[in-house]
Design a protein around this motif. Structure first.
Motif, PDB file in Angstrom:
ATOM      1  N   GLY A   1      -0.834   6.926  13.823  1.00 28.32           N
ATOM      2  CA  GLY A   1      -0.578   6.379  12.504  1.00 28.32           C
ATOM      3  C   GLY A   1      -0.387   4.877  12.582  1.00 28.32           C
ATOM      4  O   GLY A   1      -0.599   4.257  13.627  1.00 28.32           O
ATOM      5  N   GLY A   2       0.011   4.269  11.482  1.00 30.22           N
ATOM      6  CA  GLY A   2       0.206   2.833  11.446  1.00 30.22           C
ATOM      7  C   GLY A   2       1.090   2.430  10.294  1.00 30.22           C
ATOM      8  O   GLY A   2       0.936   2.923   9.172  1.00 30.22           O
ATOM      9  N   GLY A   3       2.004   1.522  10.564  1.00 30.29           N
ATOM     10  CA  GLY A   3       2.897   1.028   9.536  1.00 30.29           C
ATOM     11  C   GLY A   3       2.668  -0.441   9.257  1.00 30.29           C
ATOM     12  O   GLY A   3       2.008  -1.148  10.012  1.00 30.29           O
ATOM     13  N   LEU A   4       3.231  -0.907   8.128  1.00 29.85           N
ATOM     14  CA  LEU A   4       3.122  -2.289   7.680  1.00 29.85           C
ATOM     15  C   LEU A   4       1.662  -2.684   7.488  1.00 29.85           C
ATOM     16  O   LEU A   4       0.772  -1.855   7.607  1.00 29.85           O
ATOM     17  N   SER A   5       1.406  -3.933   7.096  1.00 24.88           N
ATOM     18  CA  SER A   5       0.069  -4.447   6.822  1.00 24.88           C
ATOM     19  C   SER A   5      -0.595  -3.642   5.699  1.00 24.88           C
ATOM     20  O   SER A   5       0.012  -2.743   5.101  1.00 24.88           O
ATOM     21  N   VAL A   6      -1.825  -3.952   5.419  1.00 29.06           N
ATOM     22  CA  VAL A   6      -2.592  -3.194   4.429  1.00 29.06           C
ATOM     23  C   VAL A   6      -2.712  -1.738   4.845  1.00 29.06           C
ATOM     24  O   VAL A   6      -2.664  -0.817   4.014  1.00 29.06           O
ATOM     25  N   ILE A   7      -2.837  -1.517   6.158  1.00 27.66           N
ATOM     26  CA  ILE A   7      -3.008  -0.153   6.656  1.00 27.66           C
ATOM     27  C   ILE A   7      -1.761   0.688   6.380  1.00 27.66           C
ATOM     28  O   ILE A   7      -1.858   1.898   6.143  1.00 27.66           O
ATOM     29  N   GLY A   8      -0.595   0.059   6.389  1.00 32.74           N
ATOM     30  CA  GLY A   8       0.622   0.780   6.041  1.00 32.74           C
ATOM     31  C   GLY A   8       0.541   1.370   4.648  1.00 32.74           C
ATOM     32  O   GLY A   8       0.951   2.517   4.416  1.00 32.74           O
ATOM     33  N   TYR A   9       0.018   0.608   3.694  1.00 34.98           N
ATOM     34  CA  TYR A   9      -0.166   1.134   2.345  1.00 34.98           C
ATOM     35  C   TYR A   9      -1.200   2.255   2.308  1.00 34.98           C
ATOM     36  O   TYR A   9      -1.065   3.222   1.559  1.00 34.98           O
ATOM     37  N   HIS A  10      -2.235   2.124   3.117  1.00 33.33           N
ATOM     38  CA  HIS A  10      -3.246   3.175   3.144  1.00 33.33           C
ATOM     39  C   HIS A  10      -2.655   4.494   3.633  1.00 33.33           C
ATOM     40  O   HIS A  10      -3.023   5.567   3.151  1.00 33.33           O
ATOM     41  N   ASN A  11      -1.730   4.415   4.589  1.00 30.51           N
ATOM     42  CA  ASN A  11      -1.122   5.639   5.103  1.00 30.51           C
ATOM     43  C   ASN A  11      -0.096   6.232   4.150  1.00 30.51           C
ATOM     44  O   ASN A  11       0.187   7.434   4.221  1.00 30.51           O
ATOM     45  N   LEU A  12       0.473   5.422   3.285  1.00 28.36           N
ATOM     46  CA  LEU A  12       1.498   5.895   2.358  1.00 28.36           C
ATOM     47  C   LEU A  12       0.920   6.269   0.995  1.00 28.36           C
ATOM     48  O   LEU A  12       1.666   6.583   0.056  1.00 28.36           O
ATOM     49  N   THR A  13      -0.397   6.245   0.893  1.00 28.48           N
ATOM     50  CA  THR A  13      -1.089   6.689  -0.308  1.00 28.48           C
ATOM     51  C   THR A  13      -2.295   7.513   0.128  1.00 28.48           C
ATOM     52  O   THR A  13      -2.625   7.583   1.307  1.00 28.48           O
ATOM     53  N   ARG A  14      -2.952   8.125  -0.834  1.00 31.99           N
ATOM     54  CA  ARG A  14      -4.210   8.818  -0.535  1.00 31.99           C
ATOM     55  C   ARG A  14      -5.297   8.288  -1.464  1.00 31.99           C
ATOM     56  O   ARG A  14      -5.011   7.866  -2.605  1.00 31.99           O
TER      57      ARG A  14
END
Length: 455
Positions: free
Chosen positions: A433-446
């Protein structure tokens, strides 16, 4: 009962009852019911409320700093975590609009085709004790901004942190059922995950803890983000600034009593600089002041729990029995319990646990290497992959080395830092997985696709 045993003196500092299964299920239901209205609020409003919650935590800092010393042993001289806490939340607020923006594929007279990023629903954040505010905010801030409700389960060593954060965010105007702090035992946590109570689970902690989370989520199709153990290496090349390398890498190994997710746990030094580097490292560590974290002169506090210190002592004892050389004499304040002397080891090999297993304490092994190829081989000889630190004057060389290292982040001429603009991630037993950055938002949404035919 969740019970925090203070490493300062072994006393019970705080205790809280865990929720029953029925009460935990009811808390999930409240979070689920509140989420839709929260997500319907304008993004700018959610961002503002989260920023106000962050500021409210900052206003508590004078009380938080000694609380952290009591709960997990960090010296008060370092002033807590609000700097990093604020930096991470502020960056995620700054990029939210772009990170969550719709991707418009077509908007013509005939069709509107668009991909939106929508919240998962309820996000469970299981946070660790070593940097309890900064690790929690990594997920709490972007999850709330993205329109999720959040349940925060903090480590038993730092039970007051979740209460502080929830109170601050509620005072700022985030609804109580949108951000809920909970005290749960391991079984109840697993049962809730297995019951598909959450749209996403983010866990930071041990490999064993991550395995338990993954096992609970298996078959439920619940998204899981895991940041687990580390054995992060530093490599001092033959053209490195030795003073800067020694100062930063040893601080990265010893700060917070070595209890850092991305702390430096093994160092490889070009042969020509090995003796000089070790001499500088030993000099730095010998000047540390081990003691009560409430005293302003203390630079190295106790480990968070005696059992953590016992594991580090065992690794050091095993290594020296196998031929490693210990360079630091036992400090007078070392009580055989949570107060542990820092240690630098040479004559170490990868046959020793201290160079393989996560230590998570104030010890580092240092080995000479002949060239970049040997350093890369040794850095990759690990079950973990969170960060690596390369010290050289040549950016091209650093990037070429970085390309060969199996890790989540590679630093050049710095270490032990989390850049919120970059994805915080790992590989191998460090997790996924990945947190923070733009990718953090991608992981916390679908992603959700809209194919709208107008005529």
């Amino acid at each position: 009962m969740i019970r925090c045993i203070s490493p300062i003196d072994g006393s019970v500092y705080a205790e809280r009852p865990t929720l029953s299964t029925d009460d935990a299920t009811a808390a999930v239901a409240r979070a689920q019911a509140a989420q839709a209205a929260w997500a319907a609020r304008p993004l700018a409003e959610r961002i503002a409320l989260v920023q106000e919650g962050v500021a409210a935590v900052g206003q508590m800092n004078d009380a938080i700093v000694p609380e952290l010393a009591h709960q997990m042993g960090r010296p008060i001289r370092y002033g807590g975590e609000f700097g990093g806490f604020h930096e991470r939340a502020s960056y995620m607020a700054q990029i939210a609009e772009d990170a969550l923006a719709d991707i418009v594929v077509e908007d013509s007279a005939d069709f509107r085709r668009v991909i939106k990023r929508v919240p998962h629903g309820v996000v469970l954040v299981v946070a660790p004790w070593n940097y309890p505010y900064m690790t929690a905010i990594n997920t709490v801030a972007p999850a709330l901004i993205a329109g999720n409700s959040v349940m925060l389960k903090h480590a038993s060593q730092t039970p007051l942190v979740g209460e502080r954060m929830a109170q601050a965010f509620h005072d700022a105007g985030v609804p109580e059922d949108v951000f809920i702090n909970v005290f749960l035992d391991h079984q109840t946590t697993s049962d809730l995950i297995a019951a598909r109570s959450f749209g996403f689970v983010n866990f930071t902690g041990s490999v064993a803890g991550g395995q338990a989370i993954a096992a609970a989520a298996a078959g439920s199709f619940t998204g899981v983000g895991l940041e687990l153990g580390g054995k992060d290496p530093g490599y001092v090349c033959d053209d490195a600034d030795l003073d800067a390398a020694a100062d930063t890498l040893i601080d990265g190994a010893m700060f917070n009593s070595g209890q850092c997710c991305c702390g430096i746990e093994r160092i490889y030094v070009a042969e020509r600089h090995f003796d000089a580097f070790v001499q500088k490292a030993v000099g730095i560590v010998q000047n540390y002041k081990l003691g009560n974290p409430l005293y302003p002169e203390t630079t190295l506090g106790p480990m968070a729990h005696k059992r953590f210190a016992d594991e580090v002592r065992a690794q050091i004892a095993e290594a020296t029995a196998q031929g490693a050389k210990a360079h630091i004499a036992t400090f007078a304040e070392d009580d055989g319990g949570a107060y542990l002397s820092p240690q630098i080891l040479t004559h170490v090999t990868h046959d020793m646990r201290v160079m393989r297993d996560e230590s998570f304490g104030p010890v580092v092994g240092i080995m000479p290497v002949k060239d970049d190829a040997e350093a890369v081989r040794l850095m990759n000889d690990s079950n973990f992959g969170l960060t690596a630190s390369v010290w050289t004057q040549d950016v091209t060389r650093a990037e070429a080395i970085a390309d060969q290292i199996d890790t989540g982040t590679v630093f050049m001429n710095r270490a032990d830092y989390l850049d919120p603009g970059l994805c915080w991630t790992g590989c191998k037993d460090t997790g996924r997985g990945g947190g923070l950055s733009v990718i953090g938002y991608h992981n916390l949404t679908r992603p959700k696709s809209y194919h709208l035919k107008k005529a």
